[in-house]
Write a protein that holds these residues in place. Structure first.
Motif, PDB file in Angstrom:
ATOM      1  N   CYS A   1       0.826  -1.210   0.000  1.00 57.97           N
ATOM      2  CA  CYS A   1       0.000   0.000   0.000  1.00 57.97           C
ATOM      3  C   CYS A   1       0.860   1.260   0.000  1.00 57.97           C
ATOM      4  O   CYS A   1       0.509   2.262  -0.645  1.00 57.97           O
ATOM      5  CB  CYS A   1      -0.903   0.026   1.237  1.00 57.97           C
ATOM      6  SG  CYS A   1      -2.340  -1.036   1.122  1.00 57.97           S
ATOM      7  N   THR A   2       1.978   1.211   0.699  1.00 57.49           N
ATOM      8  CA  THR A   2       2.876   2.370   0.780  1.00 57.49           C
ATOM      9  C   THR A   2       3.394   2.754  -0.603  1.00 57.49           C
ATOM     10  O   THR A   2       3.428   3.940  -0.961  1.00 57.49           O
ATOM     11  CB  THR A   2       4.059   2.076   1.720  1.00 57.49           C
ATOM     12  OG1 THR A   2       3.561   1.734   3.013  1.00 57.49           O
ATOM     13  CG2 THR A   2       4.981   3.272   1.841  1.00 57.49           C
ATOM     14  N   PHE A   3       3.793   1.755  -1.401  1.00 57.47           N
ATOM     15  CA  PHE A   3       4.279   2.038  -2.753  1.00 57.47           C
ATOM     16  C   PHE A   3       3.207   2.728  -3.588  1.00 57.47           C
ATOM     17  O   PHE A   3       3.484   3.710  -4.283  1.00 57.47           O
ATOM     18  CB  PHE A   3       4.718   0.735  -3.442  1.00 57.47           C
ATOM     19  CG  PHE A   3       5.997   0.167  -2.921  1.00 57.47           C
ATOM     20  CD1 PHE A   3       7.204   0.784  -3.201  1.00 57.47           C
ATOM     21  CD2 PHE A   3       5.991  -0.988  -2.158  1.00 57.47           C
ATOM     22  CE1 PHE A   3       8.394   0.252  -2.714  1.00 57.47           C
ATOM     23  CE2 PHE A   3       7.183  -1.518  -1.670  1.00 57.47           C
ATOM     24  CZ  PHE A   3       8.376  -0.896  -1.956  1.00 57.47           C
ATOM     25  N   PHE A   4       1.992   2.212  -3.522  1.00 61.27           N
ATOM     26  CA  PHE A   4       0.908   2.789  -4.322  1.00 61.27           C
ATOM     27  C   PHE A   4       0.525   4.187  -3.831  1.00 61.27           C
ATOM     28  O   PHE A   4       0.184   5.056  -4.636  1.00 61.27           O
ATOM     29  CB  PHE A   4      -0.309   1.857  -4.323  1.00 61.27           C
ATOM     30  CG  PHE A   4      -0.146   0.661  -5.214  1.00 61.27           C
ATOM     31  CD1 PHE A   4      -0.208   0.790  -6.593  1.00 61.27           C
ATOM     32  CD2 PHE A   4       0.092  -0.591  -4.689  1.00 61.27           C
ATOM     33  CE1 PHE A   4      -0.037  -0.303  -7.429  1.00 61.27           C
ATOM     34  CE2 PHE A   4       0.255  -1.700  -5.504  1.00 61.27           C
ATOM     35  CZ  PHE A   4       0.191  -1.550  -6.889  1.00 61.27           C
ATOM     36  N   HIS A   5       0.598   4.405  -2.527  1.00 60.42           N
ATOM     37  CA  HIS A   5       0.298   5.734  -1.997  1.00 60.42           C
ATOM     38  C   HIS A   5       1.353   6.756  -2.423  1.00 60.42           C
ATOM     39  O   HIS A   5       1.019   7.904  -2.735  1.00 60.42           O
ATOM     40  CB  HIS A   5       0.199   5.684  -0.460  1.00 60.42           C
ATOM     41  CG  HIS A   5      -1.175   5.372   0.033  1.00 60.42           C
ATOM     42  ND1 HIS A   5      -1.714   4.103  -0.033  1.00 60.42           N
ATOM     43  CD2 HIS A   5      -2.137   6.155   0.598  1.00 60.42           C
ATOM     44  CE1 HIS A   5      -2.940   4.121   0.470  1.00 60.42           C
ATOM     45  NE2 HIS A   5      -3.217   5.349   0.862  1.00 60.42           N
ATOM     46  N   VAL A   6       2.621   6.359  -2.422  1.00 57.08           N
ATOM     47  CA  VAL A   6       3.695   7.264  -2.866  1.00 57.08           C
ATOM     48  C   VAL A   6       3.476   7.649  -4.333  1.00 57.08           C
ATOM     49  O   VAL A   6       3.608   8.831  -4.708  1.00 57.08           O
ATOM     50  CB  VAL A   6       5.079   6.613  -2.676  1.00 57.08           C
ATOM     51  CG1 VAL A   6       6.172   7.411  -3.387  1.00 57.08           C
ATOM     52  CG2 VAL A   6       5.414   6.495  -1.194  1.00 57.08           C
ATOM     53  N   ALA A   7       3.130   6.663  -5.163  1.00 59.41           N
ATOM     54  CA  ALA A   7       2.864   6.934  -6.581  1.00 59.41           C
ATOM     55  C   ALA A   7       1.657   7.852  -6.746  1.00 59.41           C
ATOM     56  O   ALA A   7       1.663   8.764  -7.584  1.00 59.41           O
ATOM     57  CB  ALA A   7       2.644   5.619  -7.328  1.00 59.41           C
ATOM     58  N   THR A   8       0.613   7.626  -5.949  1.00 56.07           N
ATOM     59  CA  THR A   8      -0.599   8.455  -6.010  1.00 56.07           C
ATOM     60  C   THR A   8      -0.303   9.896  -5.628  1.00 56.07           C
ATOM     61  O   THR A   8      -0.772  10.838  -6.282  1.00 56.07           O
ATOM     62  CB  THR A   8      -1.684   7.875  -5.075  1.00 56.07           C
ATOM     63  OG1 THR A   8      -1.986   6.533  -5.480  1.00 56.07           O
ATOM     64  CG2 THR A   8      -2.951   8.701  -5.129  1.00 56.07           C
ATOM     65  N   MET A   9       0.483  10.086  -4.559  1.00 61.20           N
ATOM     66  CA  MET A   9       0.831  11.444  -4.129  1.00 61.20           C
ATOM     67  C   MET A   9       1.696  12.158  -5.166  1.00 61.20           C
ATOM     68  O   MET A   9       1.561  13.366  -5.364  1.00 61.20           O
ATOM     69  CB  MET A   9       1.535  11.401  -2.768  1.00 61.20           C
ATOM     70  CG  MET A   9       0.625  10.997  -1.620  1.00 61.20           C
ATOM     71  SD  MET A   9       1.376  11.264   0.008  1.00 61.20           S
ATOM     72  CE  MET A   9       2.822  10.215  -0.080  1.00 61.20           C
TER      73      MET A   9
ATOM     74  N   ARG B   1     -11.554   7.370  -4.734  1.00 64.60           N
ATOM     75  CA  ARG B   1     -11.387   6.162  -5.556  1.00 64.60           C
ATOM     76  C   ARG B   1      -9.911   5.760  -5.670  1.00 64.60           C
ATOM     77  O   ARG B   1      -9.586   4.569  -5.651  1.00 64.60           O
ATOM     78  CB  ARG B   1     -11.974   6.391  -6.950  1.00 64.60           C
ATOM     79  CG  ARG B   1     -13.501   6.368  -6.976  1.00 64.60           C
ATOM     80  CD  ARG B   1     -14.030   6.670  -8.365  1.00 64.60           C
ATOM     81  NE  ARG B   1     -15.481   6.594  -8.412  1.00 64.60           N
ATOM     82  CZ  ARG B   1     -16.208   6.917  -9.476  1.00 64.60           C
ATOM     83  NH1 ARG B   1     -15.596   7.361 -10.587  1.00 64.60           N
ATOM     84  NH2 ARG B   1     -17.515   6.817  -9.449  1.00 64.60           N
ATOM     85  N   LEU B   2      -9.041   6.755  -5.806  1.00 60.98           N
ATOM     86  CA  LEU B   2      -7.603   6.467  -5.888  1.00 60.98           C
ATOM     87  C   LEU B   2      -7.097   5.803  -4.608  1.00 60.98           C
ATOM     88  O   LEU B   2      -6.353   4.813  -4.662  1.00 60.98           O
ATOM     89  CB  LEU B   2      -6.815   7.759  -6.137  1.00 60.98           C
ATOM     90  CG  LEU B   2      -6.698   8.255  -7.576  1.00 60.98           C
ATOM     91  CD1 LEU B   2      -5.946   9.576  -7.610  1.00 60.98           C
ATOM     92  CD2 LEU B   2      -6.004   7.231  -8.468  1.00 60.98           C
ATOM     93  N   VAL B   3      -7.506   6.332  -3.457  1.00 67.52           N
ATOM     94  CA  VAL B   3      -7.074   5.766  -2.174  1.00 67.52           C
ATOM     95  C   VAL B   3      -7.623   4.357  -1.987  1.00 67.52           C
ATOM     96  O   VAL B   3      -6.888   3.440  -1.590  1.00 67.52           O
ATOM     97  CB  VAL B   3      -7.508   6.686  -1.006  1.00 67.52           C
ATOM     98  CG1 VAL B   3      -7.314   5.972   0.330  1.00 67.52           C
ATOM     99  CG2 VAL B   3      -6.707   7.974  -1.018  1.00 67.52           C
ATOM    100  N   LEU B   4      -8.893   4.170  -2.291  1.00 69.41           N
ATOM    101  CA  LEU B   4      -9.501   2.837  -2.177  1.00 69.41           C
ATOM    102  C   LEU B   4      -8.833   1.851  -3.140  1.00 69.41           C
ATOM    103  O   LEU B   4      -8.654   0.673  -2.801  1.00 69.41           O
ATOM    104  CB  LEU B   4     -11.006   2.904  -2.449  1.00 69.41           C
ATOM    105  CG  LEU B   4     -11.845   3.650  -1.402  1.00 69.41           C
ATOM    106  CD1 LEU B   4     -13.307   3.729  -1.848  1.00 69.41           C
ATOM    107  CD2 LEU B   4     -11.754   2.965  -0.037  1.00 69.41           C
TER     108      LEU B   4
END
Length: 310
Positions: free
Chosen positions: A108-116, A141-144
């Motif tokens: 989840c951390t990897f995907f959150h870094v990419a999203t930010m 939607r991005l966070v979910l």
């Protein structure tokens, strides 16, 4: 296969076998965990109560702060307990649970870094369309999606590891239950699971790194076109600090996991794990949020209100 399991607990060798170093490491982890909790709780609180921080960027940072607290809480408290009591035993179910949570939340951390990084790309490179693109529904939607995709990618291989038989030995040269070392301790062929794990990690780590790198690359190009030298300097200062943390995080993770696991585990692996799971998590709230002028101002206002009311 679980019927053939004779191991009921694992012995985690921890970060070091020197008692003097254990005391130093205990103090370091206590301070690091305190800073992680303090920084992230501050980010969560201040972005909830201050109406000027009700923006997509702070929405992502708040979710990232929640993720950091839960991720580090999967292993730091147990590591502190083992350093304090010298009890390095973890039960079989406890080990499996720690592994599941560590890899799920880490993904989840990897995907959150990419999203930010994508959010910052839209804000800086397309400021006129920012509010239209990054509306509240899309942000949610991005966070979910980060949580859901992480679950879909990491849950199958980790569940397969849980179902493996473990007949001994039960010694793991690490400070938390690591999937690659668990595979080595199984008394059956794990080639298929190792291959599946590698594919998943290649999708997750280099995949999100590409999104992050492209986003920051576009941001840097846009910054270079800022006419004001003061504005360029300030933007580069913020961008460079973000990139520093991202580089430490990704480089240590790639070297740790996207390569053949060393039999029995290596001390260098524990150092790398400490960097991406503790050091970068400690830096994140201060680099991403608490250096921001808006956040500093919001904290000052909250403190003034608290003192004036008392």
């Amino acid at each position: 296969s679980m019927n053939h399991t004779t191991v009921e607990e694992f012995l985690l060798l921890g970060l070091t076998n020197s008692r003097h170093l254990e005391i130093i490491l205990f103090l370091f982890l206590v301070i690091a965990y305190f800073l992680i909790l303090l920084g992230n709780i501050t980010v969560i609180s201040i972005t909830l109560v201050n109406r000027f921080l009700q923006t997509p960027m702070y929405f992502f940072l708040r979710n990232f702060a929640i993720l950091e607290i839960t991720f580090t809480s999967t292993f730091i408290p147990s590591t502190l307990y083992s350093l304090l009591t010298e009890r390095k035993i973890i039960s079989l179910p406890g080990c499996f649970l720690q592994m599941l949570l560590f890899f799920y939340l880490g993904t989840c951390t990897f995907f959150h870094v990419a999203t930010m990084s994508f959010d910052r790309y839209v804000a800086i490179c397309s400021p006129l369309h920012y509010t239209t693109i990054m509306n509240s529904r899309f942000c949610l939607r991005l966070v979910l999606a980060c949580w859901a995709v992480s679950f879909l990618l990491m849950f199958p291989p980790t569940i397969m590891i849980v179902q493996l038989p473990f007949c001994g030995p039960n010694v793991m040269n690490h400070f938390y239950c690591d999937a690659s070392l668990l595979l080595q301790l199984s008394c059956t062929d794990t080639g298929f699971i190792e291959g599946l794990m590698l594919i998943m990690l290649i999708i997750i780590i280099p995949g999100t790194l590409i999104v992050t790198a492209v986003s920051y690359g576009c941001i840097i190009v846009t910054i270079l076109h800022i006419p004001s030298s003061t504005g360029r300097k300030k933007a580069f200062s913020t961008c460079s600090s973000h990139l520093m943390v991202v580089m430490i995080f990704y480089s240590t993770c790639i070297y740790r996991y996207i390569r053949p696991a060393q039999r029995g585990g290596q001390d260098s692996d524990k150092v790398l794990s400490c960097f991406f799971s503790v050091v970068t998590q400690m830096l994140n709230p201060y680099i991403y949020s608490l250096r921001n002028d808006q956040v500093k101002q919001a904290i000052k206002e909250c403190m003034l209100k608290a003192f004036s009311s008392s």
